[in-house]
Design a protein around this motif. Structure first.
Motif, PDB file in Angstrom:
ATOM      1  N   THR A 188       5.791   6.060  -9.721  1.00 55.32           N
ATOM      2  CA  THR A 188       7.083   5.515  -9.346  1.00 55.32           C
ATOM      3  C   THR A 188       6.927   4.106  -8.821  1.00 55.32           C
ATOM      4  O   THR A 188       5.859   3.698  -8.381  1.00 55.32           O
ATOM      5  N   GLU A 189       8.028   3.389  -8.830  1.00 54.28           N
ATOM      6  CA  GLU A 189       7.998   2.001  -8.380  1.00 54.28           C
ATOM      7  C   GLU A 189       7.613   1.907  -6.919  1.00 54.28           C
ATOM      8  O   GLU A 189       6.981   0.961  -6.492  1.00 54.28           O
ATOM      9  N   GLU A 190       7.969   2.933  -6.134  1.00 50.94           N
ATOM     10  CA  GLU A 190       7.688   2.916  -4.710  1.00 50.94           C
ATOM     11  C   GLU A 190       6.212   3.160  -4.410  1.00 50.94           C
ATOM     12  O   GLU A 190       5.734   2.823  -3.345  1.00 50.94           O
ATOM     13  N   GLU A 191       5.487   3.760  -5.351  1.00 50.63           N
ATOM     14  CA  GLU A 191       4.129   4.178  -5.081  1.00 50.63           C
ATOM     15  C   GLU A 191       3.086   3.137  -5.471  1.00 50.63           C
ATOM     16  O   GLU A 191       1.912   3.309  -5.237  1.00 50.63           O
ATOM     17  N   SER A 192       3.475   2.085  -6.110  1.00 48.93           N
ATOM     18  CA  SER A 192       2.498   1.132  -6.603  1.00 48.93           C
ATOM     19  C   SER A 192       3.060  -0.277  -6.599  1.00 48.93           C
ATOM     20  O   SER A 192       4.253  -0.480  -6.843  1.00 48.93           O
ATOM     21  N   LYS A 193       2.200  -1.211  -6.328  1.00 46.23           N
ATOM     22  CA  LYS A 193       2.620  -2.613  -6.412  1.00 46.23           C
ATOM     23  C   LYS A 193       2.358  -3.129  -7.819  1.00 46.23           C
ATOM     24  O   LYS A 193       1.389  -2.758  -8.462  1.00 46.23           O
ATOM     25  N   ASP A 194       3.237  -4.012  -8.286  1.00 51.65           N
ATOM     26  CA  ASP A 194       3.090  -4.579  -9.623  1.00 51.65           C
ATOM     27  C   ASP A 194       2.604  -6.020  -9.578  1.00 51.65           C
ATOM     28  O   ASP A 194       2.667  -6.734 -10.567  1.00 51.65           O
ATOM     29  N   ASP A 195       2.121  -6.462  -8.410  1.00 55.47           N
ATOM     30  CA  ASP A 195       1.716  -7.856  -8.271  1.00 55.47           C
ATOM     31  C   ASP A 195       0.217  -8.044  -8.470  1.00 55.47           C
ATOM     32  O   ASP A 195      -0.322  -9.113  -8.185  1.00 55.47           O
ATOM     33  N   GLY A 196      -0.455  -7.024  -8.986  1.00 56.29           N
ATOM     34  CA  GLY A 196      -1.878  -7.149  -9.233  1.00 56.29           C
ATOM     35  C   GLY A 196      -2.747  -6.831  -8.039  1.00 56.29           C
ATOM     36  O   GLY A 196      -3.969  -6.916  -8.121  1.00 56.29           O
ATOM     37  N   THR A 197      -2.136  -6.471  -6.918  1.00 51.38           N
ATOM     38  CA  THR A 197      -2.903  -6.128  -5.721  1.00 51.38           C
ATOM     39  C   THR A 197      -3.587  -4.782  -5.921  1.00 51.38           C
ATOM     40  O   THR A 197      -2.946  -3.815  -6.314  1.00 51.38           O
ATOM     41  N   SER A 198      -4.871  -4.719  -5.660  1.00 52.17           N
ATOM     42  CA  SER A 198      -5.591  -3.452  -5.799  1.00 52.17           C
ATOM     43  C   SER A 198      -5.255  -2.539  -4.638  1.00 52.17           C
ATOM     44  O   SER A 198      -4.760  -2.982  -3.591  1.00 52.17           O
ATOM     45  N   ARG A 199      -5.530  -1.270  -4.821  1.00 51.61           N
ATOM     46  CA  ARG A 199      -5.284  -0.305  -3.744  1.00 51.61           C
ATOM     47  C   ARG A 199      -6.100  -0.654  -2.503  1.00 51.61           C
ATOM     48  O   ARG A 199      -5.598  -0.549  -1.376  1.00 51.61           O
ATOM     49  N   LEU A 200      -7.338  -1.082  -2.690  1.00 47.99           N
ATOM     50  CA  LEU A 200      -8.180  -1.439  -1.550  1.00 47.99           C
ATOM     51  C   LEU A 200      -7.579  -2.608  -0.778  1.00 47.99           C
ATOM     52  O   LEU A 200      -7.520  -2.588   0.461  1.00 47.99           O
ATOM     53  N   GLU A 201      -7.103  -3.631  -1.500  1.00 48.02           N
ATOM     54  CA  GLU A 201      -6.466  -4.770  -0.842  1.00 48.02           C
ATOM     55  C   GLU A 201      -5.197  -4.339  -0.123  1.00 48.02           C
ATOM     56  O   GLU A 201      -4.908  -4.786   0.996  1.00 48.02           O
ATOM     57  N   GLU A 202      -4.437  -3.444  -0.756  1.00 49.75           N
ATOM     58  CA  GLU A 202      -3.195  -2.965  -0.168  1.00 49.75           C
ATOM     59  C   GLU A 202      -3.462  -2.220   1.139  1.00 49.75           C
ATOM     60  O   GLU A 202      -2.739  -2.396   2.131  1.00 49.75           O
ATOM     61  N   ILE A 203      -4.504  -1.382   1.149  1.00 51.40           N
ATOM     62  CA  ILE A 203      -4.866  -0.637   2.354  1.00 51.40           C
ATOM     63  C   ILE A 203      -5.193  -1.600   3.494  1.00 51.40           C
ATOM     64  O   ILE A 203      -4.719  -1.435   4.630  1.00 51.40           O
ATOM     65  N   LYS A 204      -5.981  -2.613   3.193  1.00 56.37           N
ATOM     66  CA  LYS A 204      -6.380  -3.566   4.233  1.00 56.37           C
ATOM     67  C   LYS A 204      -5.192  -4.389   4.714  1.00 56.37           C
ATOM     68  O   LYS A 204      -5.093  -4.725   5.897  1.00 56.37           O
ATOM     69  N   GLU A 205      -4.267  -4.722   3.799  1.00 63.18           N
ATOM     70  CA  GLU A 205      -3.092  -5.495   4.184  1.00 63.18           C
ATOM     71  C   GLU A 205      -2.172  -4.695   5.101  1.00 63.18           C
ATOM     72  O   GLU A 205      -1.659  -5.211   6.092  1.00 63.18           O
ATOM     73  N   ARG A 206      -1.956  -3.426   4.760  1.00 64.48           N
ATOM     74  CA  ARG A 206      -1.029  -2.617   5.569  1.00 64.48           C
ATOM     75  C   ARG A 206      -1.658  -2.104   6.852  1.00 64.48           C
ATOM     76  O   ARG A 206      -0.971  -1.738   7.786  1.00 64.48           O
ATOM     77  N   GLY A 207      -3.003  -2.018   6.881  1.00 64.01           N
ATOM     78  CA  GLY A 207      -3.691  -1.658   8.113  1.00 64.01           C
ATOM     79  C   GLY A 207      -3.908  -0.182   8.355  1.00 64.01           C
ATOM     80  O   GLY A 207      -4.305   0.214   9.449  1.00 64.01           O
ATOM     81  N   TYR A 208      -3.682   0.639   7.342  1.00 64.38           N
ATOM     82  CA  TYR A 208      -3.955   2.064   7.503  1.00 64.38           C
ATOM     83  C   TYR A 208      -4.275   2.710   6.150  1.00 64.38           C
ATOM     84  O   TYR A 208      -3.879   2.219   5.094  1.00 64.38           O
ATOM     85  N   LEU A 209      -5.002   3.822   6.242  1.00 70.71           N
ATOM     86  CA  LEU A 209      -5.446   4.598   5.085  1.00 70.71           C
ATOM     87  C   LEU A 209      -4.754   5.951   5.128  1.00 70.71           C
ATOM     88  O   LEU A 209      -4.768   6.624   6.157  1.00 70.71           O
ATOM     89  N   THR A 210      -4.115   6.366   4.023  1.00 66.91           N
ATOM     90  CA  THR A 210      -3.476   7.685   3.974  1.00 66.91           C
ATOM     91  C   THR A 210      -4.395   8.663   3.250  1.00 66.91           C
ATOM     92  O   THR A 210      -4.820   8.417   2.122  1.00 66.91           O
TER      93      THR A 210
END
Length: 310
Positions: A48-70
């Protein structure tokens, strides 16, 4: 390790709580199992659109940007993951896998957030990318390898990790191996490695029933709704120790066959997130070199016992 002693049987409470569920968890509503693991993981092919970024950001980068791991887990599998009822919030989720989750988050420099789910939802939600990873005593299966990235193995204790059949004591003479199940009802947790054993290593059975948790399978055997449950021996032994009058036993001198492809407990991540997988593998390698997971496994085995499991 965070520990607080309490005077009640954790496993009895957890298993009874699990037994009351039908596609719903006391920890959050989830979808009921729809069939075998292949069916479950097939549902996870979309995103879904809510579950993934379309800007090329990797999941690892996204985790570090948001500051938490689910981290998705099914917290009814001591000593890997279970609930300490004396605690609240994330602190109530304990076990060797929970320590691993916090260890990974610490190395990534982020907070760890535990997401409790039924096991089938653990698989599908991580495959969909809804959560960052599944740490829930996952073994390798071909279906999982196709649906998600799997880490290196982090636990290989063959003496502790083996799989067999839990039956009623009165049936021990009739059921001595998988060859004796031709007219029997067999129950197994949907989406688990045990389901693969049931499908590939039981020559024939009268009926195969799939349940959302191993505890449901134990109770079905105990209540004469099934004749045998395919289970990890360690989980069955904890249940038997907590319920000495349940009238069940593991079939002696029988084990399902493990091969190299099923060895080692692993972490699951969304397919294609190879950067996150590689980072996790580096952390696992460091942890393994220090022997930390085996320490945690023993500590939480003792911890579970102190909560009344044995």
């Amino acid at each position: 390790m965070r520990r607080t002693g309490v005077g009640l049987s954790l496993m009895a409470a957890a298993f009874l709580a699990g037994a009351a569920l039908t596609g719903c968890s006391v920890l959050g509503t989830v979808e009921a199992p729809v069939g075998g693991e292949a069916d479950i993981l097939a549902l996870a092919s979309g995103e879904t659109e809510e579950e993934s970024k379309d800007d090329g950001t990797s999941r690892l980068e996204e985790i570090k940007e948001r500051g938490y791991l689910t981290v998705a887990t099914e917290p009814y599998f001591a000593p890997n993951e279970f609930i300490d009822p004396s605690k609240s919030g994330d602190e109530r989720y304990v076990g060797a896998d929970i320590e691993l989750a916090h260890y990974i988050a610490d190395h990534l420099g982020v907070e760890c957030r535990i997401i409790p789910l039924d096991f089938t939802a653990v698989l599908s939600s991580v495959s969909e990318g809804k959560y960052d990873m599944a740490i829930s005593a996952l073994a390798y299966t071909p279906a999982r390898a196709q649906a998600m990235e799997l880490s290196n193995g982090y636990y290989y204790d063959e003496e502790t990790v083996w799989y067999g059949l839990l039956v009623r004591d009165e049936d021990l003479e009739d059921i001595q191996s998988a060859d004796d199940l031709g007219d029997k009802t067999v129950v197994v947790q949907s989406g688990s490695l045990q389901e693969v054993f049931a499908q590939e290593q039981i020559p024939a059975y009268g009926e195969l029933k799939l349940v959302s948790s191993t505890s449901d399978g134990f109770l079905m055997v105990q209540e004469n709704k099934a004749d045998a449950c395919v289970t990890a021996a360690a989980t069955a032994e904890l249940y038997l120790e907590a319920n000495p009058s349940c009238g069940m036993s593991m079939v002696p001198d029988f084990r399902f066959t493990l091969d190299e492809s099923t060895q080692g407990t692993r972490i699951g991540m969304k397919k294609g997130e190879t950067e996150l997988r590689d980072a996790v593998n580096e952390i696992i390698d460091e942890m393994t070199e220090e022997g930390l997971y085996k320490q945690w496994y023993q500590e939480y085995s003792d911890y579970a016992a102190s909560l009344g499991i044995n």
